[in-house]
Motif scaffolding. Structure first.
Motif, mmCIF file in Angstrom:
data_model
loop_
_atom_site.group_PDB
_atom_site.id
_atom_site.type_symbol
_atom_site.label_atom_id
_atom_site.label_comp_id
_atom_site.label_asym_id
_atom_site.label_seq_id
_atom_site.Cartn_x
_atom_site.Cartn_y
_atom_site.Cartn_z
ATOM 1 N N LEU A 77 16.880 -18.304 45.779
ATOM 2 C CA LEU A 77 15.448 -17.754 45.613
ATOM 3 C C LEU A 77 14.822 -18.512 44.640
ATOM 4 N N ALA A 78 15.095 -19.221 43.647
ATOM 5 C CA ALA A 78 14.421 -20.217 42.655
ATOM 6 C C ALA A 78 13.879 -21.339 43.560
ATOM 7 N N ILE A 98 12.153 -6.881 34.292
ATOM 8 C CA ILE A 98 11.401 -8.177 34.186
ATOM 9 C C ILE A 98 12.330 -9.159 33.662
ATOM 10 N N THR A 99 13.360 -9.018 32.534
ATOM 11 C CA THR A 99 14.014 -9.926 31.976
ATOM 12 C C THR A 99 15.178 -10.219 32.869
ATOM 13 N N LEU A 100 15.681 -9.283 33.600
ATOM 14 C CA LEU A 100 16.714 -9.515 34.726
ATOM 15 C C LEU A 100 16.245 -10.378 35.644
ATOM 16 N N PHE A 101 15.155 -10.383 36.344
ATOM 17 C CA PHE A 101 14.622 -11.531 37.122
ATOM 18 C C PHE A 101 14.338 -12.840 36.538
ATOM 19 N N SER A 102 13.780 -12.907 35.416
ATOM 20 C CA SER A 102 13.520 -14.047 34.763
ATOM 21 C C SER A 102 14.607 -14.713 34.404
ATOM 22 N N GLY A 121 17.963 -14.005 35.630
ATOM 23 C CA GLY A 121 18.719 -14.307 36.797
ATOM 24 C C GLY A 121 18.217 -15.301 37.895
ATOM 25 N N VAL A 122 17.001 -15.201 38.644
ATOM 26 C CA VAL A 122 16.347 -16.109 39.303
ATOM 27 C C VAL A 122 15.782 -17.384 38.757
ATOM 28 N N MET A 123 15.246 -17.027 37.407
ATOM 29 C CA MET A 123 14.255 -18.399 37.175
ATOM 30 C C MET A 123 15.228 -19.210 36.187
ATOM 31 N N ILE A 152 11.874 -23.082 32.293
ATOM 32 C CA ILE A 152 11.341 -22.776 30.952
ATOM 33 C C ILE A 152 10.608 -21.585 31.267
ATOM 34 N N SER A 153 9.741 -21.507 32.203
ATOM 35 C CA SER A 153 8.939 -20.289 32.172
ATOM 36 C C SER A 153 10.006 -19.197 32.357
#
Lengths: 432, 155
Positions: free
Chosen positions: A48-49, B91-95, B97-99, B133-134
């Motif tokens: 996904l990333a 929002i935190t979970l996505f940030s 988990g994915v990012m 980072i983001s």
């Protein structure tokens, strides 16, 4: 069989969206949940990333920040008032004249800036007050402004058509831009006829005619702004430059026009213009990144094929399928912003309609026109919110005068859907 | 938090300025000097990834992302704060988990596979590093929003 995956994707997305998680995060999280079911966790989140980052690394997408930036210069650079003045001397005399002025200004400004929200705020902020002072009802004025702001998304240049080109796997941007003219102008005319009848029935006042010298002066004033359309579209259609290069030229042109010619933007304003641009851009970019992720998850789970099988089970008649797709998109447009809707639903529906013999250029215009209607409806109509915001009225007030305008939009949508020649004759003329 | 937002504003304005000059330069070099430069379009794409993702964190700090806020507006008092907490947790979970996790792994993979960009020969890991980072910035803003909502309930 991946019905459980579809179920997880759709329901987690609806719940997240419903409780108020921002749209981009709802898209991203529901994709993540779905992928976690069918893959080990680390590859799932890494994929996904990677989809997010690679989706944004695109030279075509660069046109979007630059058209937004050009729109910012125009917004602050006095271009809106010049377009309004032009529309006023041209159509102010007709019954419902000021409503026509509002619609035509929105069409011109929306076309140049490529943003319905910018058109609704720049034109609406000025025109709604003006219409009210001349005796028009405020909700009617706001309704006219909101619906006509969307015409600029179809009349080129248009960011959403660039996004469609990306989602469709490379339908020519020049062809899409050419295809947008007639449907966009038709939509504007449909709105004008409703507004004209309404104004005639309510006996709203008309402007007295302007003197010829006045008309010439206003036309000359507006020409530098309108030249932008000629340069950008001429360059793209003539194959001289790409949409991205055209957008960069639009930035230089609008910057020079607003700073050196109209002198309404000062050098100190530039950092705030750039900051505003990067904020607006990133909101769209996060939506694009997340939607491309979701679109990948869907194709990984074979969802487009399953949707297609279900649709073709209902009917194999082209007209019925198109009607169903239009109804689904209208529903989607009510709850979803335009960018993710185009990115997520194009890969699902485009193969179906091209199998039925529909031109991808035609489908792009149908889809965007369809989703324009959703921009004017609650709960996620961004143009609706900006429109009622600048008019300082409530959503409840604006809904009633908007109904006949909605009908005009729906009739236009049906016409565009079922008479492909309206959309296609103009690009065909240029050999697309 | 306001200091971080301030810093982000500077970085974003600088990045988008470079991006604008870069693409204008590309157009100019192609049409005026007849010698198209080879790296400008690649650089512009990378800058767009950076502006897009850093700006997305900035927009989160400014609460500018689109959302359907009917439910949060209808609720009051404790249940409203509870809902806002859940939203920020998502929002935190996505940030994270994915990012952050997905992004860090992606950066790690591209560095070990030594993937480099076509014309600039930059390791792609340096481009993708903006993801974690983001993501971290997003999680930071989200946590701050949670603390702010909690303060509201104390009042």
């Amino acid at each position: 069989m991946s019905y459980p995956e579809i179920f997880i994707l759709v329901f987690s997305f609806m719940i997240l969206l419903g409780i108020g998680v921002p749209v981009a995060y709802s898209i991203g999280l529901s994709s993540m949940f779905t992928l976690l079911v069918s893959m080990p966790s680390l590859p799932a989140v890494t994929t996904l990333a990677q989809r997010m980052a690679t989706a944004l690394d695109s030279f075509t997408l660069l046109a979007i920040p630059f058209f937004i930036l050009a729109g910012q210069f125009m917004n602050k650079g006095g271009i809106a008032t010049r377009l309004i003045d032009l529309a006023k001397v041209l159509v102010g005399r007709l019954p419902g004249g000021l409503a026509f002025v509002n619609i035509i200004s929105c069409m011109l400004f929306g076309a140049i800036s490529g943003s319905a929200v910018a058109a609704a705020s720049a034109i609406g902020g000025f025109m709604v007050d003006k219409m009210e002072k001349s005796g028009y009802s405020k909700p009617f004025s706001a309704a006219v402004n909101i619906t006509s702001s969307t015409t600029g998304l179809i009349i080129p240049p248009s960011n959403i058509l660039i996004i469609y080109s990306l989602a469709s796997g490379g339908v020519s941007i020049a062809a899409l831009f050419l295809a947008g003219y007639v449907p966009g102008i038709l939509l504007g005319m449909a709105l004008m006829s409703v507004a004209g009848v309404w104004a005639y029935l309510k006996k709203y006042p008309t402007d007295e005619g302007a003197a010829l010298s006045e008309i010439i002066k206003k036309v000359l004033d507006a020409i530098p702004s309108l030249m932008l359309l000629v340069i950008v579209m001429g360059g793209i259609v003539g194959g001289i430059f790409t949409a991205t290069e055209a957008s960069a030229i639009a930035v230089v042109y609008t910057a020079v026009l607003s700073m050196l010619v109209y002198k309404e933007v000062k050098f100190e304003d530039i950092p705030s213009i750039f900051l505003e641009t990067s904020k607006t851009t990133s909101i769209v970019m996060l939506l694009i990144g997340a939607s491309m992720g979701m679109s990948w998850v869907m194709s990984f789970e074979n969802i487009p094929q399953q949707v297609s099988a279900v649709l073709l089970q209902i009917s194999d008649n082209k007209y019925v399928i198109l009607l169903i797709i239009n109804l689904i998109l209208l529903f989607v447009g009510v709850f979803m912003d335009m960018t993710p809707a185009v990115l997520i639903f194009t890969p699902i529906f485009l193969p179906i309609v091209t199998d039925l013999g529909m031109d991808p250029i035609h489908f792009g215009i149908v889809m965007v026109l369809n989703l324009c209607i959703g921009l004017c409806t609650p709960p996620v109509g961004s143009v609706l919110f900006v429109g009622v915001g600048v008019a300082k009225i409530s959503i409840q007030q604006v809904i009633k005068p908007m109904l006949p305008l909605f009908i005009a939009m729906l009739v236009t949508l049906l016409l565009i859907t079922y008479v492909p020649q309206i959309t296609l004759w103009w690009p065909r003329l240029f050999g697309f | 938090m306001s200091k971080v937002i301030r810093l982000l504003e500077y970085v974003l304005v600088v990045l988008i300025t470079i991006m604008t000059i870069d693409v204008i330069w590309q157009v100019a070099s192609r049409y005026l000097f007849q010698s198209p430069s080879s790296f400008t379009d690649e650089l512009a794409g990378f800058l767009l990834v950076w502006v897009g993702l850093l700006g997305a964190a900035y927009a989160l700090g400014k609460r500018a992302h689109l959302a359907i806020d009917i439910l949060p507006k209808k609720l009051e008092g404790r249940s409203r704060v509870a809902l806002l907490m859940i939203i920020e947790c998502c929002i935190t979970l996505f940030s994270i988990g994915v990012m952050v996790i997905g992004g860090t792994n992606l950066v790690y993979l591209t560095f070990t596979l030594e993937q480099k960009s076509a014309s600039l020969q930059i390791p792609l890991g340096y481009v993708y590093i903006i993801l974690p980072i983001s993501g971290l910035l997003m999680a930071y803003f989200s946590l701050n929003h949670m603390l702010e909502s909690r303060k509201d309930i104390v009042k």
